[in-house]
Write a protein that holds these residues in place. Structure first.
Motif, PDB file in Angstrom:
ATOM      1  N   PRO A  31       5.144  13.492   3.474  1.00 55.95           N
ATOM      2  CA  PRO A  31       5.125  12.557   4.592  1.00 55.95           C
ATOM      3  C   PRO A  31       4.115  11.929   4.944  1.00 55.95           C
ATOM      4  O   PRO A  31       4.191  10.717   5.633  1.00 55.95           O
ATOM      5  CB  PRO A  31       5.546  13.623   5.734  1.00 55.95           C
ATOM      6  CG  PRO A  31       6.442  14.813   5.096  1.00 55.95           C
ATOM      7  CD  PRO A  31       5.782  14.900   3.603  1.00 55.95           C
ATOM      8  N   ALA A  32       2.956  12.503   4.678  1.00 53.42           N
ATOM      9  CA  ALA A  32       1.706  11.864   5.226  1.00 53.42           C
ATOM     10  C   ALA A  32       1.494  10.487   4.077  1.00 53.42           C
ATOM     11  O   ALA A  32       0.835   9.662   4.944  1.00 53.42           O
ATOM     12  CB  ALA A  32       0.493  12.767   4.967  1.00 53.42           C
ATOM     13  N   ASN A  33       1.956  10.526   3.021  1.00 55.19           N
ATOM     14  CA  ASN A  33       1.785   9.511   2.032  1.00 55.19           C
ATOM     15  C   ASN A  33       2.786   8.351   2.372  1.00 55.19           C
ATOM     16  O   ASN A  33       2.638   7.235   1.728  1.00 55.19           O
ATOM     17  CB  ASN A  33       1.887   9.917   0.552  1.00 55.19           C
ATOM     18  CG  ASN A  33       0.779  10.953   0.273  1.00 55.19           C
ATOM     19  OD1 ASN A  33      -0.397  11.006   0.601  1.00 55.19           O
ATOM     20  ND2 ASN A  33       1.069  11.855  -0.756  1.00 55.19           N
ATOM     21  N   LEU A  34       3.771   8.364   3.132  1.00 59.58           N
ATOM     22  CA  LEU A  34       4.737   7.739   3.353  1.00 59.58           C
ATOM     23  C   LEU A  34       4.312   6.819   4.485  1.00 59.58           C
ATOM     24  O   LEU A  34       5.185   5.946   5.012  1.00 59.58           O
ATOM     25  CB  LEU A  34       6.205   8.029   3.685  1.00 59.58           C
ATOM     26  CG  LEU A  34       6.848   8.771   2.319  1.00 59.58           C
ATOM     27  CD1 LEU A  34       8.075   9.604   2.727  1.00 59.58           C
ATOM     28  CD2 LEU A  34       7.049   7.828   1.348  1.00 59.58           C
TER      29      LEU A  34
ATOM     30  N   ALA B  62      -4.285   6.848   5.434  1.00 57.97           N
ATOM     31  CA  ALA B  62      -5.023   7.889   5.921  1.00 57.97           C
ATOM     32  C   ALA B  62      -5.399   7.706   7.184  1.00 57.97           C
ATOM     33  O   ALA B  62      -5.338   8.439   8.091  1.00 57.97           O
ATOM     34  CB  ALA B  62      -6.408   8.256   4.968  1.00 57.97           C
ATOM     35  N   MET B  63      -5.873   6.539   7.269  1.00 54.63           N
ATOM     36  CA  MET B  63      -6.292   6.130   8.887  1.00 54.63           C
ATOM     37  C   MET B  63      -4.992   5.954   9.841  1.00 54.63           C
ATOM     38  O   MET B  63      -5.110   6.377  10.764  1.00 54.63           O
ATOM     39  CB  MET B  63      -6.742   4.737   8.793  1.00 54.63           C
ATOM     40  CG  MET B  63      -8.357   4.720   8.128  1.00 54.63           C
ATOM     41  SD  MET B  63      -9.438   5.807   8.886  1.00 54.63           S
ATOM     42  CE  MET B  63      -9.868   4.805  10.524  1.00 54.63           C
ATOM     43  N   ILE B  64      -3.981   5.585   9.213  1.00 49.08           N
ATOM     44  CA  ILE B  64      -2.781   5.581  10.112  1.00 49.08           C
ATOM     45  C   ILE B  64      -2.522   7.106  10.597  1.00 49.08           C
ATOM     46  O   ILE B  64      -1.957   7.539  11.401  1.00 49.08           O
ATOM     47  CB  ILE B  64      -1.419   5.122   9.200  1.00 49.08           C
ATOM     48  CG1 ILE B  64      -1.706   3.654   9.128  1.00 49.08           C
ATOM     49  CG2 ILE B  64      -0.078   5.275  10.072  1.00 49.08           C
ATOM     50  CD1 ILE B  64      -0.667   2.908   8.195  1.00 49.08           C
ATOM     51  N   ARG B  65      -2.438   7.914   9.390  1.00 50.45           N
ATOM     52  CA  ARG B  65      -2.386   9.598   9.531  1.00 50.45           C
ATOM     53  C   ARG B  65      -3.291   9.835  10.553  1.00 50.45           C
ATOM     54  O   ARG B  65      -2.821  10.808  11.659  1.00 50.45           O
ATOM     55  CB  ARG B  65      -2.469  10.387   8.440  1.00 50.45           C
ATOM     56  CG  ARG B  65      -2.309  11.860   8.658  1.00 50.45           C
ATOM     57  CD  ARG B  65      -2.497  12.446   7.285  1.00 50.45           C
ATOM     58  NE  ARG B  65      -4.073  12.508   6.826  1.00 50.45           N
ATOM     59  CZ  ARG B  65      -4.191  12.730   5.663  1.00 50.45           C
ATOM     60  NH1 ARG B  65      -3.556  12.997   4.770  1.00 50.45           N
ATOM     61  NH2 ARG B  65      -5.686  12.535   5.571  1.00 50.45           N
TER      62      ARG B  65
ATOM     63  N   ASN C 204       0.912  -1.344   0.061  1.00 50.38           N
ATOM     64  CA  ASN C 204      -0.038   0.072   0.053  1.00 50.38           C
ATOM     65  C   ASN C 204       0.834   1.407   0.159  1.00 50.38           C
ATOM     66  O   ASN C 204       0.495   2.260  -0.775  1.00 50.38           O
ATOM     67  CB  ASN C 204      -0.916   0.265   1.253  1.00 50.38           C
ATOM     68  CG  ASN C 204      -1.848   1.192   1.268  1.00 50.38           C
ATOM     69  OD1 ASN C 204      -1.464   2.141   2.130  1.00 50.38           O
ATOM     70  ND2 ASN C 204      -2.842   1.379   0.338  1.00 50.38           N
ATOM     71  N   GLY C 205       1.965   1.194   0.583  1.00 50.73           N
ATOM     72  CA  GLY C 205       2.916   2.363   0.709  1.00 50.73           C
ATOM     73  C   GLY C 205       3.396   2.330  -0.784  1.00 50.73           C
ATOM     74  O   GLY C 205       3.570   3.866  -1.076  1.00 50.73           O
ATOM     75  N   VAL C 206       3.784   1.686  -1.232  1.00 43.63           N
ATOM     76  CA  VAL C 206       4.465   1.773  -2.771  1.00 43.63           C
ATOM     77  C   VAL C 206       3.269   2.364  -3.352  1.00 43.63           C
ATOM     78  O   VAL C 206       3.474   3.542  -4.396  1.00 43.63           O
ATOM     79  CB  VAL C 206       4.981   0.372  -3.471  1.00 43.63           C
ATOM     80  CG1 VAL C 206       5.103   0.584  -4.580  1.00 43.63           C
ATOM     81  CG2 VAL C 206       6.022   0.136  -2.543  1.00 43.63           C
ATOM     82  N   THR C 207       2.091   1.868  -3.612  1.00 48.54           N
ATOM     83  CA  THR C 207       0.919   2.477  -4.161  1.00 48.54           C
ATOM     84  C   THR C 207       0.493   4.018  -4.148  1.00 48.54           C
ATOM     85  O   THR C 207       0.449   4.630  -4.781  1.00 48.54           O
ATOM     86  CB  THR C 207      -0.175   1.693  -4.047  1.00 48.54           C
ATOM     87  OG1 THR C 207      -0.015   0.258  -4.182  1.00 48.54           O
ATOM     88  CG2 THR C 207      -1.747   2.359  -4.885  1.00 48.54           C
TER      89      THR C 207
END
Length: 341
Positions: A91-94, A300-303, A79-82
């Motif tokens: 940073p939020a996307n990582l 997004a949920m992790i963020r 998911n992170g690669v996607t």
């Protein structure tokens, strides 16, 4: 039956908290504790009545936990690669990629500790597992209660439908993420209107340094272009954060109608944190969510979870520090002269 008392107490506290204010973070924690205590009591009863079955269940749970960690790490990495490919390297996307790498590092530490079997590595691995377990427990509580909160609707009157901004594309264009919020707000506005009310749609969002106009103005134009009467659209154009969205919107609503009630619209991943922020800022209303692309939801949920941890950073820092100090104490006692004699 006494083994179930902690679970019952936590569940009653959870129910009371929901009745008082369902936007409390403590509701999520007490619900999680009730489930954990109930499962523990059930396992202890099974182990006492059928020891062999209890042993088999314990082994199965350990195997499932290990496989679950591996599967979760793989999912987060993919998911992170996607996210990086589709949304960029902010940073939020990582976050999902970082969480996956952290789980891989934890697995590596555990394997190394078991192979080398040194006290320092074993204590470090045990402490890391406890800290990770706490984070996983809190995240599971957050996920479970966020889903419950979003699905339990309160059918109260609403004088305002507040739409939280999320940024513009190209400085003046409503992007799909924000459009989903606005479309959800139009649906809620239509539902309330069918019940004989004329709520005001309040768009909330200021102007960023790379934007040609305030978000709220672009959001209002989007709504009006799709049939919402202009006299039912109001703009809050100073905010730059969720807290400011709600605080500045509250001031506008209170000035026009001191006894207002509102519905706050955001995306589904943001619902619970927005509700917690609404409670902390004293906004009288509940939060509903628009759907989000499936690939975007995990990160997004992790963020949102990290943001909640930072909101209560003093409490969380104190708990984490106690656990780390406990690990250091175990390591020190194991290496003290009295322990080696």
């Amino acid at each position: 039956m006494l083994a179930y008392v902690p679970a019952l107490v936590c569940f009653l506290v959870f129910c009371f908290g929901v009745l008082v204010d369902r936007r409390r973070v403590s509701n999520a924690v007490f619900l999680g504790l009730a489930i954990v205590f109930a499962a523990t009591a059930l396992f202890l009863r099974l182990a006492a009545e059928r020891p062999q079955l209890g042993s088999d269940v314990a082994i199965a749970l350990l195997v499932l936990a290990a496989l679950g960690v591996v599967a979760l790490a793989w999912f987060l990495l993919v998911n992170g690669v996607t996210m990086v490919r589709k949304e960029g390297r902010s940073p939020a996307n990582l976050l999902s990629l970082g969480a996956g790498l952290a789980l891989v590092a934890l697995l590596g530490l555990l394997v190394t500790a078991l192979v080398l079997h040194t006290r320092t590595l074993l204590v470090a691995a045990a402490t890391a597992v406890v800290l990770t377990g706490l984070v996983v427990f809190l995240f599971a509580c957050f996920l479970l209660y966020a889903q419950l909160y979003e699905r339990v609707r309160i059918r109260r009157r609403a004088d305002y439908v507040v739409v939280l901004g999320s940024g513009l594309t190209g400085g003046d264009t409503v992007p799909p993420l924000l459009a989903s919020r606005l479309d959800r707000a139009r649906e809620e506005h239509a539902r309330l209107s069918r019940r004989g009310r004329r709520p005001v749609l309040l768009t909330s969002g200021g102007q960023g340094p790379d934007e040609k106009l305030p978000e709220s103005h672009a959001m209002a134009d989007y709504l009006i272009a799709r049939g919402v009467p202009a006299d039912l659209v109001e703009r809050e154009d100073r905010s730059t954060t969720t807290e400011e969205n709600l605080r500045f919107s509250k001031a506008l609503m209170e000035r026009a109608k001191p006894d207002y009630r509102c519905v706050i619209v955001t995306n589904n991943y943001h619902v619970f944190r927005a509700a917690v922020t609404a409670r902390r800022t004293g906004v009288r209303g509940h939060v509903i969510g628009a759907r989000t692309a499936s690939y975007f939801w995990p990160s997004a949920m992790i963020r949102e979870f990290v943001a909640l941890l930072l909101t209560y950073r003093r409490t969380n820092a104190a708990i984490f520090l106690l656990l780390v100090l406990g690990g250091l104490a175990i390591w020190w006692l194991g290496w003290s002269p009295s322990a080696r004699v």
